[in-house]
Design an enzyme around this catalytic site. Structure first.
Site, PDB file in Angstrom:
ATOM      1  N   GLY A 118      24.594 -14.368  -0.312  1.00 42.74           N
ATOM      2  CA  GLY A 118      25.695 -13.456  -0.629  1.00 42.74           C
ATOM      3  C   GLY A 118      25.229 -12.017  -0.601  1.00 42.74           C
ATOM      4  O   GLY A 118      24.492 -11.612   0.285  1.00 42.74           O
TER       5      GLY A 118
ATOM      6  N   ALA B  63      25.532  -9.842  14.256  1.00 43.87           N
ATOM      7  CA  ALA B  63      26.673  -9.033  13.805  1.00 43.87           C
ATOM      8  C   ALA B  63      27.308  -9.513  12.505  1.00 43.87           C
ATOM      9  O   ALA B  63      28.377  -9.034  12.128  1.00 43.87           O
ATOM     10  CB  ALA B  63      27.742  -8.909  14.892  1.00 43.87           C
ATOM     11  N   ALA B  64      26.642 -10.419  11.808  1.00 45.07           N
ATOM     12  CA  ALA B  64      27.173 -10.815  10.490  1.00 45.07           C
ATOM     13  C   ALA B  64      27.221  -9.585   9.575  1.00 45.07           C
ATOM     14  O   ALA B  64      28.185  -9.387   8.823  1.00 45.07           O
ATOM     15  CB  ALA B  64      26.314 -11.914   9.875  1.00 45.07           C
ATOM     16  N   GLY B  65      26.184  -8.748   9.674  1.00 45.70           N
ATOM     17  CA  GLY B  65      26.156  -7.536   8.849  1.00 45.70           C
ATOM     18  C   GLY B  65      27.280  -6.571   9.218  1.00 45.70           C
ATOM     19  O   GLY B  65      27.884  -5.935   8.350  1.00 45.70           O
ATOM     20  N   ASP B  66      27.576  -6.458  10.504  1.00 41.29           N
ATOM     21  CA  ASP B  66      28.669  -5.573  10.944  1.00 41.29           C
ATOM     22  C   ASP B  66      30.012  -6.100  10.429  1.00 41.29           C
ATOM     23  O   ASP B  66      30.871  -5.330   9.993  1.00 41.29           O
ATOM     24  CB  ASP B  66      28.708  -5.490  12.477  1.00 41.29           C
ATOM     25  CG  ASP B  66      27.379  -5.033  13.049  1.00 41.29           C
ATOM     26  OD1 ASP B  66      26.682  -4.246  12.378  1.00 41.29           O
ATOM     27  OD2 ASP B  66      27.037  -5.471  14.163  1.00 41.29           O
TER      28      ASP B  66
END
Ligand code: RIB
Length: 307
Positions: free
Chosen positions: A225, A249-252
């Site tokens: 999380g 791109a999980a962070g984006d």
């Protein structure tokens, strides 16, 4: 409705799927090769638009095939490309990405036209930055441009969401201009020198960033999380367990989800939970923008995952 401006990179991602990453000097057989629109800035813009936000992308592309393809990408995604400039004689930014069967990735970025997002370009777009409620920034364009854009936005009383990725050392004046900073654990460790492998280190890293002048720190921790660190507050907002195939791109996606939820007036914890959901869904499909969920999907996902 809130207005969002993303100033940042536009890349074409060249993605090779492999069983496992080659070691230096080793050759391995790949499983597949695909090109996907990517770049941290463009990813955030497309993710915002899919979530229903009104978003303008400010950046530069080359006068090549990838640049031409990209104009169509923004048009189809509903992103306003009014501040997207085509530069002649230079290539659109690229990212060579290897994704393993475990869903992990290695990325090599060549800046191309992103390297020309200079302070003159930022000044040219001063009015749109000033009039946008939120400015989303990352670090794939020159740092001095990121600092200037943040300064313009904050001077206009706006909210600056800074994703300090890819990891690099940042000047203190940039940290002090960020309303919210969203490093992952690696980036938080690099920015603060703290070991962020356990909660105590994450907290220390967050507090150091607060001491640099950031108002709110959110440390992204993948499947665990994200941690909220603010004055007098340290809390982990749990992530969601999904079948992840590609974390690119999980962070984006997270940053777009966070900005949308904050723009709707949700509280910080609720906004992080929304962002965790957007990021989790994005890892269940291949590619950067290709994997980003639309709003209805996120709402349905959250309804199926009660607290
Ligand atoms: O955050 C993911 C992005 O990083 C990819 O789309 C790639 O372009 C790199 O910039």
């Amino acid at each position: 409705m809130k207005h969002y401006c993303v100033l940042g990179s536009v890349n074409m991602d060249m993605v090779t799927r492999v069983g496992s990453f080659p070691k230096p000097g080793q050759t391995v057989e790949g499983i597949s090769f695909t090109t996907f629109p990517g770049g941290k800035g463009a990813n955030q813009a497309v993710a915002l638009s899919r979530l229903g936000a009104d978003v303008l992308m400010a950046g530069r592309i080359g006068d090549d095939l990838f640049g031409t393809q990209y104009k169509r990408v923004f048009a189809e995604s509903g992103v306003d490309s009014g501040a997207l400039e085509v530069m002649s004689g230079i290539a659109t930014g690229t990212a060579s990405i290897e994704v393993s069967n475990m869903g992990e990735n290695h990325i090599v970025v060549v800046a191309g036209a992103n390297g020309l997002v200079d302070t003159v370009f930022v000044e040219k777009n001063r009015a749109v930055i000033e009039s946008s409620d939120f400015l989303l920034l990352q670090l794939e364009v020159p740092l001095e441009s990121v600092v200037l854009a943040a300064r313009i936005s904050r001077a206009a009383g706006r909210i600056v969401v800074l994703d300090p990725a890819p990891a690099k050392h940042l000047p203190n004046d940039l940290l002090a201009l960020a309303s919210v900073i969203t490093p992952n654990e690696t980036e938080a460790a690099m920015l603060t020198g703290e070991d962020t492998s356990a909660d105590a280190g994450i907290r220390r890293a967050g507090e150091k960033l607060l001491d640099s002048g950031v108002s709110t720190v959110i440390i992204k921790a993948g499947v665990r999380g994200a941690y909220l660190v603010a004055r007098g507050c340290f809390e982990r907002v749990p992530g969601f367990t999904v079948k992840s195939v590609d974390t690119t791109a999980a962070g984006d996606s997270f940053n777009a989800g966070l900005a949308v939820a904050l723009g709707e007036g949700r509280g910080m914890i609720e906004s992080i939970r929304f962002a965790n959901a957007v990021a989790a869904i994005s890892t269940t499909r291949n590619g950067a923008q290709a994997a980003m969920p639309v709003r209805a999907e996120v709402d349905a996902f959250l309804a199926c995952h009660p607290r």
